[in-house]
Motif scaffolding. Structure first.
Motif, PDB file in Angstrom:
ATOM      1  N   ASN A  91       0.856  -1.183   0.000  1.00  0.00           N
ATOM      2  CA  ASN A  91       0.000   0.000   0.000  1.00  0.00           C
ATOM      3  C   ASN A  91       0.893   1.235   0.000  1.00  0.00           C
ATOM      4  O   ASN A  91       1.772   1.362   0.832  1.00  0.00           O
ATOM      5  N   THR A  92       0.699   2.128  -0.957  1.00  0.00           N
ATOM      6  CA  THR A  92       1.466   3.364  -1.034  1.00  0.00           C
ATOM      7  C   THR A  92       0.503   4.537  -1.114  1.00  0.00           C
ATOM      8  O   THR A  92      -0.700   4.347  -1.269  1.00  0.00           O
ATOM      9  N   ASP A  93       1.027   5.728  -1.024  1.00  0.00           N
ATOM     10  CA  ASP A  93       0.192   6.912  -1.193  1.00  0.00           C
ATOM     11  C   ASP A  93      -0.330   6.927  -2.616  1.00  0.00           C
ATOM     12  O   ASP A  93       0.426   6.956  -3.569  1.00  0.00           O
ATOM     13  N   GLY A  94      -1.632   6.864  -2.778  1.00  0.00           N
ATOM     14  CA  GLY A  94      -2.226   6.944  -4.103  1.00  0.00           C
ATOM     15  C   GLY A  94      -2.485   5.619  -4.779  1.00  0.00           C
ATOM     16  O   GLY A  94      -2.900   5.592  -5.928  1.00  0.00           O
ATOM     17  N   GLY A  95      -2.223   4.497  -4.144  1.00  0.00           N
ATOM     18  CA  GLY A  95      -2.507   3.220  -4.790  1.00  0.00           C
ATOM     19  C   GLY A  95      -1.760   2.063  -4.177  1.00  0.00           C
ATOM     20  O   GLY A  95      -1.317   2.120  -3.043  1.00  0.00           O
ATOM     21  N   VAL A  96      -1.634   1.007  -4.975  1.00  0.00           N
ATOM     22  CA  VAL A  96      -0.893  -0.174  -4.536  1.00  0.00           C
ATOM     23  C   VAL A  96       0.208  -0.468  -5.543  1.00  0.00           C
ATOM     24  O   VAL A  96       0.071  -0.220  -6.738  1.00  0.00           O
ATOM     25  N   ARG A  97       1.296  -0.974  -5.027  1.00  0.00           N
ATOM     26  CA  ARG A  97       2.405  -1.429  -5.862  1.00  0.00           C
ATOM     27  C   ARG A  97       2.411  -2.946  -5.761  1.00  0.00           C
ATOM     28  O   ARG A  97       2.336  -3.508  -4.666  1.00  0.00           O
ATOM     29  N   LEU A  98       2.468  -3.612  -6.908  1.00  0.00           N
ATOM     30  CA  LEU A  98       2.393  -5.071  -6.960  1.00  0.00           C
ATOM     31  C   LEU A  98       3.674  -5.642  -7.560  1.00  0.00           C
ATOM     32  O   LEU A  98       4.268  -5.044  -8.457  1.00  0.00           O
ATOM     33  N   VAL A  99       4.035  -6.811  -7.088  1.00  0.00           N
ATOM     34  CA  VAL A  99       5.059  -7.626  -7.728  1.00  0.00           C
ATOM     35  C   VAL A  99       4.452  -9.024  -7.815  1.00  0.00           C
ATOM     36  O   VAL A  99       4.299  -9.712  -6.812  1.00  0.00           O
ATOM     37  N   ALA A 100       4.068  -9.405  -9.029  1.00  0.00           N
ATOM     38  CA  ALA A 100       3.402 -10.689  -9.239  1.00  0.00           C
ATOM     39  C   ALA A 100       4.360 -11.645  -9.937  1.00  0.00           C
ATOM     40  O   ALA A 100       4.982 -11.288 -10.937  1.00  0.00           O
ATOM     41  N   THR A 101       4.462 -12.855  -9.400  1.00  0.00           N
ATOM     42  CA  THR A 101       5.249 -13.909 -10.036  1.00  0.00           C
ATOM     43  C   THR A 101       4.268 -14.968 -10.516  1.00  0.00           C
ATOM     44  O   THR A 101       3.523 -15.535  -9.711  1.00  0.00           O
ATOM     45  N   VAL A 102       4.269 -15.198 -11.842  1.00  0.00           N
ATOM     46  CA  VAL A 102       3.300 -16.103 -12.462  1.00  0.00           C
ATOM     47  C   VAL A 102       4.059 -17.208 -13.178  1.00  0.00           C
ATOM     48  O   VAL A 102       5.039 -16.961 -13.880  1.00  0.00           O
ATOM     49  N   ASP A 103       3.563 -18.437 -13.027  1.00  0.00           N
ATOM     50  CA  ASP A 103       4.201 -19.589 -13.661  1.00  0.00           C
ATOM     51  C   ASP A 103       3.106 -20.560 -14.102  1.00  0.00           C
ATOM     52  O   ASP A 103       2.047 -20.641 -13.479  1.00  0.00           O
ATOM     53  N   GLY A 104       3.360 -21.290 -15.180  1.00  0.00           N
ATOM     54  CA  GLY A 104       2.441 -22.336 -15.614  1.00  0.00           C
ATOM     55  C   GLY A 104       1.395 -21.875 -16.619  1.00  0.00           C
ATOM     56  O   GLY A 104       0.449 -22.610 -16.896  1.00  0.00           O
ATOM     57  N   ILE A 105       1.547 -20.681 -17.178  1.00  0.00           N
ATOM     58  CA  ILE A 105       0.615 -20.205 -18.202  1.00  0.00           C
ATOM     59  C   ILE A 105       1.102 -20.733 -19.552  1.00  0.00           C
ATOM     60  O   ILE A 105       2.301 -20.817 -19.812  1.00  0.00           O
TER      61      ILE A 105
END
Length: 169
Positions: A91-105
């Motif tokens: 959670n940051t000022d003004g929104g959210v910062r995401l780091v998504a790790t995706v595998d198996g697509i």
């Protein structure tokens, strides 16, 4: 006739023999001291500049990591077909910062990372073309972290490929 207009000192090399040697030494000392002072000011200016740059970079790193009050959540999801996703949400000022790790697509699938909110909205936070390896995708969305219910990877036909739900416990 032309040589009469040129002073005799112009034809000499070095100071004239009757020149005041004390004056020459004094002028040489003054020039040397001035050169040292200029170099010293240059070194001082370089040191101050380097310190300011280092302080600015350190401040940028501190602000980039977020000031006090930011909270980070980690949640995961998967499918029976083997697709997996883990998401770190800050959670940051003004929104959210995401780091998504995706595998198996499936290789070559066009993917969108979407954030789902409590009021049913989906906000696109990033996109990529999948490949046979896992991908780590930094992203952001303008939504309060308290409103996020989950993060999903959607395919081109708007079908959900994998999702991770926020644990509200």
């Amino acid at each position: 006739m032309l040589t009469e207009e040129i002073p005799p000192e112009a034809f000499m090399e070095g100071p004239p023999p009757e020149a005041d040697l004390l004056l020459q030494r004094t002028l040489g000392t003054v020039r040397a001291e001035r050169t040292r002072a200029v170099r010293r000011r240059g070194r001082l200016a370089a040191a101050v500049t380097a310190t300011l740059i280092a302080a600015t970079l350190a401040g940028g790193v501190f602000v980039g990591q977020g000031l006090g009050g930011d909270s980070t959540h980690l949640f995961e999801g998967g499918t029976a077909g083997g697709a997996r996703m883990s998401v770190q949400m800050t959670n940051t000022d003004g929104g959210v910062r995401l780091v998504a790790t995706v595998d198996g697509i499936t290789d070559g699938e066009k993917c969108w990372l979407v954030v789902r909110t409590k009021d049913g909205r989906t906000i696109t936070a990033g996109s990529w073309l999948s490949h046979d390896r896992s991908v780590t995708l930094p992203a952001a969305a303008v939504v309060d972290a308290r409103d996020v219910t989950g993060v999903a990877v959607m395919g081109t036909d708007k079908r959900e490929l994998v999702a991770a739900q926020v644990d509200n416990t």
